[in-house]
Write a protein that holds these residues in place. Structure first.
Motif, PDB file in Angstrom:
ATOM      1  N   GLY A  50      49.311  73.400  40.620  1.00  0.00           N
ATOM      2  CA  GLY A  50      50.640  73.763  40.157  1.00  0.00           C
ATOM      3  C   GLY A  50      51.064  73.095  38.868  1.00  0.00           C
ATOM      4  N   THR A  51      50.253  72.162  38.349  1.00  0.00           N
ATOM      5  CA  THR A  51      50.588  71.502  37.092  1.00  0.00           C
ATOM      6  C   THR A  51      49.758  72.096  35.957  1.00  0.00           C
ATOM      7  OG1 THR A  51      48.952  69.731  37.479  1.00  0.00           O
ATOM      8  CG2 THR A  51      51.206  69.346  38.230  1.00  0.00           C
ATOM      9  N   ARG A  52      50.336  72.078  34.762  1.00  0.00           N
ATOM     10  CA  ARG A  52      49.656  72.570  33.558  1.00  0.00           C
ATOM     11  C   ARG A  52      49.390  71.390  32.628  1.00  0.00           C
ATOM     12  NH1 ARG A  52      53.684  75.904  34.689  1.00  0.00           N
ATOM     13  NH2 ARG A  52      55.032  74.938  33.128  1.00  0.00           N
ATOM     14  N   VAL A  53      48.150  71.281  32.177  1.00  0.00           N
ATOM     15  CA  VAL A  53      47.723  70.141  31.364  1.00  0.00           C
ATOM     16  C   VAL A  53      47.004  70.664  30.130  1.00  0.00           C
ATOM     17  CG1 VAL A  53      46.351  68.031  31.309  1.00  0.00           C
ATOM     18  CG2 VAL A  53      47.501  68.712  33.427  1.00  0.00           C
ATOM     19  N   ALA A  69      39.256  69.705  38.037  1.00  0.00           N
ATOM     20  CA  ALA A  69      38.777  69.420  39.388  1.00  0.00           C
ATOM     21  C   ALA A  69      39.894  68.885  40.276  1.00  0.00           C
ATOM     22  CB  ALA A  69      37.626  68.417  39.330  1.00  0.00           C
ATOM     23  N   LEU A  70      40.917  68.284  39.665  1.00  0.00           N
ATOM     24  CA  LEU A  70      42.071  67.814  40.427  1.00  0.00           C
ATOM     25  C   LEU A  70      42.998  68.963  40.825  1.00  0.00           C
ATOM     26  CD1 LEU A  70      42.979  64.598  38.377  1.00  0.00           C
ATOM     27  CD2 LEU A  70      41.742  64.741  40.554  1.00  0.00           C
ATOM     28  N   GLY A  71      42.728  70.147  40.301  1.00  0.00           N
ATOM     29  CA  GLY A  71      43.509  71.314  40.665  1.00  0.00           C
ATOM     30  C   GLY A  71      44.479  71.794  39.615  1.00  0.00           C
ATOM     31  N   ALA A  72      44.558  71.089  38.480  1.00  0.00           N
ATOM     32  CA  ALA A  72      45.496  71.468  37.435  1.00  0.00           C
ATOM     33  C   ALA A  72      45.022  72.704  36.683  1.00  0.00           C
ATOM     34  CB  ALA A  72      45.691  70.310  36.456  1.00  0.00           C
ATOM     35  N   ASP A  73      45.965  73.435  36.124  1.00  0.00           N
ATOM     36  CA  ASP A  73      45.674  74.517  35.186  1.00  0.00           C
ATOM     37  C   ASP A  73      45.442  73.845  33.836  1.00  0.00           C
ATOM     38  OD1 ASP A  73      45.573  76.685  33.531  1.00  0.00           O
ATOM     39  OD2 ASP A  73      47.535  77.488  34.052  1.00  0.00           O
ATOM     40  N   ALA A  74      44.175  73.670  33.470  1.00  0.00           N
ATOM     41  CA  ALA A  74      43.805  72.831  32.334  1.00  0.00           C
ATOM     42  C   ALA A  74      43.346  73.672  31.148  1.00  0.00           C
ATOM     43  CB  ALA A  74      42.686  71.865  32.737  1.00  0.00           C
ATOM     44  N   TYR A 112      53.961  72.210  29.322  1.00  0.00           N
ATOM     45  CA  TYR A 112      52.920  71.462  30.011  1.00  0.00           C
ATOM     46  C   TYR A 112      53.488  70.230  30.709  1.00  0.00           C
ATOM     47  CZ  TYR A 112      49.827  74.456  27.347  1.00  0.00           C
ATOM     48  OH  TYR A 112      49.201  75.555  26.829  1.00  0.00           O
ATOM     49  N   HIS A 113      52.927  69.953  31.876  1.00  0.00           N
ATOM     50  CA  HIS A 113      53.317  68.745  32.591  1.00  0.00           C
ATOM     51  C   HIS A 113      52.691  67.505  31.960  1.00  0.00           C
ATOM     52  CE1 HIS A 113      53.912  72.006  35.550  1.00  0.00           C
ATOM     53  NE2 HIS A 113      54.946  71.284  35.919  1.00  0.00           N
ATOM     54  N   ALA A 114      51.593  67.684  31.266  1.00  0.00           N
ATOM     55  CA  ALA A 114      50.955  66.576  30.553  1.00  0.00           C
ATOM     56  C   ALA A 114      50.193  67.123  29.356  1.00  0.00           C
ATOM     57  CB  ALA A 114      50.005  65.805  31.472  1.00  0.00           C
ATOM     58  N   LEU A 130      52.873  66.080  14.385  1.00  0.00           N
ATOM     59  CA  LEU A 130      52.412  66.346  15.745  1.00  0.00           C
ATOM     60  C   LEU A 130      53.423  65.982  16.822  1.00  0.00           C
ATOM     61  CD1 LEU A 130      49.909  67.381  17.291  1.00  0.00           C
ATOM     62  CD2 LEU A 130      49.207  64.991  17.533  1.00  0.00           C
ATOM     63  N   LEU A 131      54.085  64.849  16.699  1.00  0.00           N
ATOM     64  CA  LEU A 131      54.947  64.382  17.787  1.00  0.00           C
ATOM     65  C   LEU A 131      56.052  65.370  18.152  1.00  0.00           C
ATOM     66  CD1 LEU A 131      55.206  60.561  16.987  1.00  0.00           C
ATOM     67  CD2 LEU A 131      53.853  61.672  18.761  1.00  0.00           C
ATOM     68  N   PRO A 132      56.778  65.953  17.181  1.00  0.00           N
ATOM     69  CA  PRO A 132      57.798  66.935  17.569  1.00  0.00           C
ATOM     70  C   PRO A 132      57.210  68.156  18.269  1.00  0.00           C
ATOM     71  CG  PRO A 132      58.140  66.190  15.311  1.00  0.00           C
ATOM     72  CD  PRO A 132      56.794  65.686  15.736  1.00  0.00           C
ATOM     73  N   LEU A 133      56.022  68.573  17.880  1.00  0.00           N
ATOM     74  CA  LEU A 133      55.382  69.720  18.503  1.00  0.00           C
ATOM     75  C   LEU A 133      54.978  69.411  19.942  1.00  0.00           C
ATOM     76  CD1 LEU A 133      53.122  70.881  15.533  1.00  0.00           C
ATOM     77  CD2 LEU A 133      55.152  72.068  16.407  1.00  0.00           C
ATOM     78  N   VAL A 134      54.462  68.217  20.176  1.00  0.00           N
ATOM     79  CA  VAL A 134      54.096  67.822  21.543  1.00  0.00           C
ATOM     80  C   VAL A 134      55.333  67.763  22.421  1.00  0.00           C
ATOM     81  CG1 VAL A 134      53.182  65.963  22.978  1.00  0.00           C
ATOM     82  CG2 VAL A 134      52.021  66.554  20.851  1.00  0.00           C
ATOM     83  N   LEU A 135      56.397  67.149  21.916  1.00  0.00           N
ATOM     84  CA  LEU A 135      57.622  67.042  22.703  1.00  0.00           C
ATOM     85  C   LEU A 135      58.149  68.422  23.088  1.00  0.00           C
ATOM     86  CD1 LEU A 135      59.614  64.802  23.716  1.00  0.00           C
ATOM     87  CD2 LEU A 135      61.040  65.412  21.766  1.00  0.00           C
ATOM     88  N   ALA A 136      58.116  69.361  22.150  1.00  0.00           N
ATOM     89  CA  ALA A 136      58.608  70.712  22.419  1.00  0.00           C
ATOM     90  C   ALA A 136      57.739  71.436  23.439  1.00  0.00           C
ATOM     91  CB  ALA A 136      58.667  71.509  21.123  1.00  0.00           C
ATOM     92  N   ALA A 137      56.450  71.128  23.467  1.00  0.00           N
ATOM     93  CA  ALA A 137      55.525  71.817  24.369  1.00  0.00           C
ATOM     94  C   ALA A 137      55.539  71.254  25.784  1.00  0.00           C
ATOM     95  CB  ALA A 137      54.107  71.758  23.805  1.00  0.00           C
ATOM     96  N   LEU A 138      56.123  70.068  25.967  1.00  0.00           N
ATOM     97  CA  LEU A 138      56.155  69.448  27.286  1.00  0.00           C
ATOM     98  C   LEU A 138      57.305  69.989  28.126  1.00  0.00           C
ATOM     99  CD1 LEU A 138      55.474  65.701  26.412  1.00  0.00           C
ATOM    100  CD2 LEU A 138      54.046  67.121  27.884  1.00  0.00           C
ATOM    101  N   ALA A 139      57.081  70.097  29.426  1.00  0.00           N
ATOM    102  CA  ALA A 139      58.158  70.367  30.364  1.00  0.00           C
ATOM    103  C   ALA A 139      58.996  69.096  30.515  1.00  0.00           C
ATOM    104  CB  ALA A 139      57.572  70.784  31.714  1.00  0.00           C
ATOM    105  N   PRO A 140      60.263  69.216  30.936  1.00  0.00           N
ATOM    106  CA  PRO A 140      61.063  68.011  31.198  1.00  0.00           C
ATOM    107  C   PRO A 140      60.318  67.052  32.126  1.00  0.00           C
ATOM    108  CG  PRO A 140      62.440  69.945  31.285  1.00  0.00           C
ATOM    109  CD  PRO A 140      61.030  70.449  31.164  1.00  0.00           C
ATOM    110  N   ASP A 141      60.369  65.780  31.804  1.00  0.00           N
ATOM    111  CA  ASP A 141      59.640  64.720  32.521  1.00  0.00           C
ATOM    112  C   ASP A 141      58.140  64.755  32.255  1.00  0.00           C
ATOM    113  OD1 ASP A 141      61.715  63.304  33.837  1.00  0.00           O
ATOM    114  OD2 ASP A 141      61.835  64.866  35.357  1.00  0.00           O
ATOM    115  N   GLY A 142      57.668  65.631  31.357  1.00  0.00           N
ATOM    116  CA  GLY A 142      56.245  65.700  31.056  1.00  0.00           C
ATOM    117  C   GLY A 142      55.753  64.457  30.338  1.00  0.00           C
ATOM    118  N   ARG A 143      54.470  64.182  30.458  1.00  0.00           N
ATOM    119  CA  ARG A 143      53.858  62.965  29.917  1.00  0.00           C
ATOM    120  C   ARG A 143      52.939  63.286  28.735  1.00  0.00           C
ATOM    121  NH1 ARG A 143      52.360  58.275  32.475  1.00  0.00           N
ATOM    122  NH2 ARG A 143      54.577  58.282  33.001  1.00  0.00           N
ATOM    123  N   TYR A 144      53.087  62.502  27.678  1.00  0.00           N
ATOM    124  CA  TYR A 144      52.157  62.543  26.547  1.00  0.00           C
ATOM    125  C   TYR A 144      51.386  61.241  26.550  1.00  0.00           C
ATOM    126  CZ  TYR A 144      50.612  62.770  21.602  1.00  0.00           C
ATOM    127  OH  TYR A 144      49.882  62.802  20.436  1.00  0.00           O
TER     128      TYR A 144
END
Length: 229
Positions: A50-53, A69-74, A112-114, A130-144
């Protein structure tokens, strides 16, 4: 074009990931350049079904295969067609494609969740872009999260040139990387809007000299507009 050629040559010269690690596992996550050393995928948070990485600079897919292998949509993105083909050949179930991290993030269809990078695009892309683009692509509470070498010399920070092994015969090939001390990375992520930011140097194993700089930051639970409304 030169960056692509440099990374293709690097990929051609580099041996592939081992079939198993010291624990006998066929997939594993390694943030450092030292085998069987340092933390693993837990740095990314609660990753599973259920997580997207997204991996920026996925190389030949070893770490991405473990996330899957952990089950993420990678999903993985890499500049080098040679690397992407190697990932597809070894891990045909992975979703990988050729391109730049910035261009992919600018048009990313998902949140993305991560998002992570292991000695990859986060090191070789201007963080101001890069940093603003990563932040925009993350879901709330997502990890970079990303890892790279610490600066080679004290005070030698900012854009640096890395010489890659050239074809034979041929002129040296260079790529640009961005080096900063841990406190500077923390400041940059906070200024970009990340919270819970941490930058640390992982001590190398005995007999090795180079540590690993590991940086993490989270997207706030809600965007700043929602928080201020």
């Amino acid at each position: 074009m030169q960056d692509t050629q440099a990374w293709d040559q690097w990929a051609t010269d580099r041996p592939g990931r081992r079939d198993t690690n010291a624990a006998g596992e066929t997939t594993w996550f390694n943030w450092t350049i030292h085998p069987d050393h340092g933390p693993g995928a837990e740095v990314l948070g609660d990753i599973g079904p259920g997580t997207r990485v997204l991996e920026l600079g996925c190389g030949s897919g070893g770490n991405l295969a473990h996330v899957a292998a952990l089950g993420a949509d990678a999903t993985g993105i890499d500049l080098s067609p040679v690397q992407v083909q190697a990932a597809k050949d070894r891990y045909p179930h992975l979703t990988v494609q050729t391109g730049t991290a910035s261009r992919f993030l600018a048009t990313a269809p998902d949140r993305y969740h991560a998002v992570y990078s292991v000695y990859g695009a986060s090191w070789f892309t201007d963080p101001d872009d890069l940093l603003p683009l990563v932040l925009a692509a993350l879901a709330p509470d997502g990890r970079y999260a990303f890892s790279q070498n610490p600066p080679a010399l004290p005070g030698c920070v900012g854009p640096q040139a890395t010489q890659m092994k050239p074809p034979t015969p041929g002129e040296p090939l260079y790529v640009k990387r961005w080096d900063y001390e841990p406190d500077e990375w923390e400041s940059r992520l906070k200024e970009a809007g990340f919270v819970n930011v941490k930058a640390q140097v992982i001590t190398p194993p005995p007999g090795r000299r180079t540590g690993t700089l590991l940086v993490t930051g989270d997207k706030p639970p809600r965007d700043h507009t929602a928080m201020s409304s």
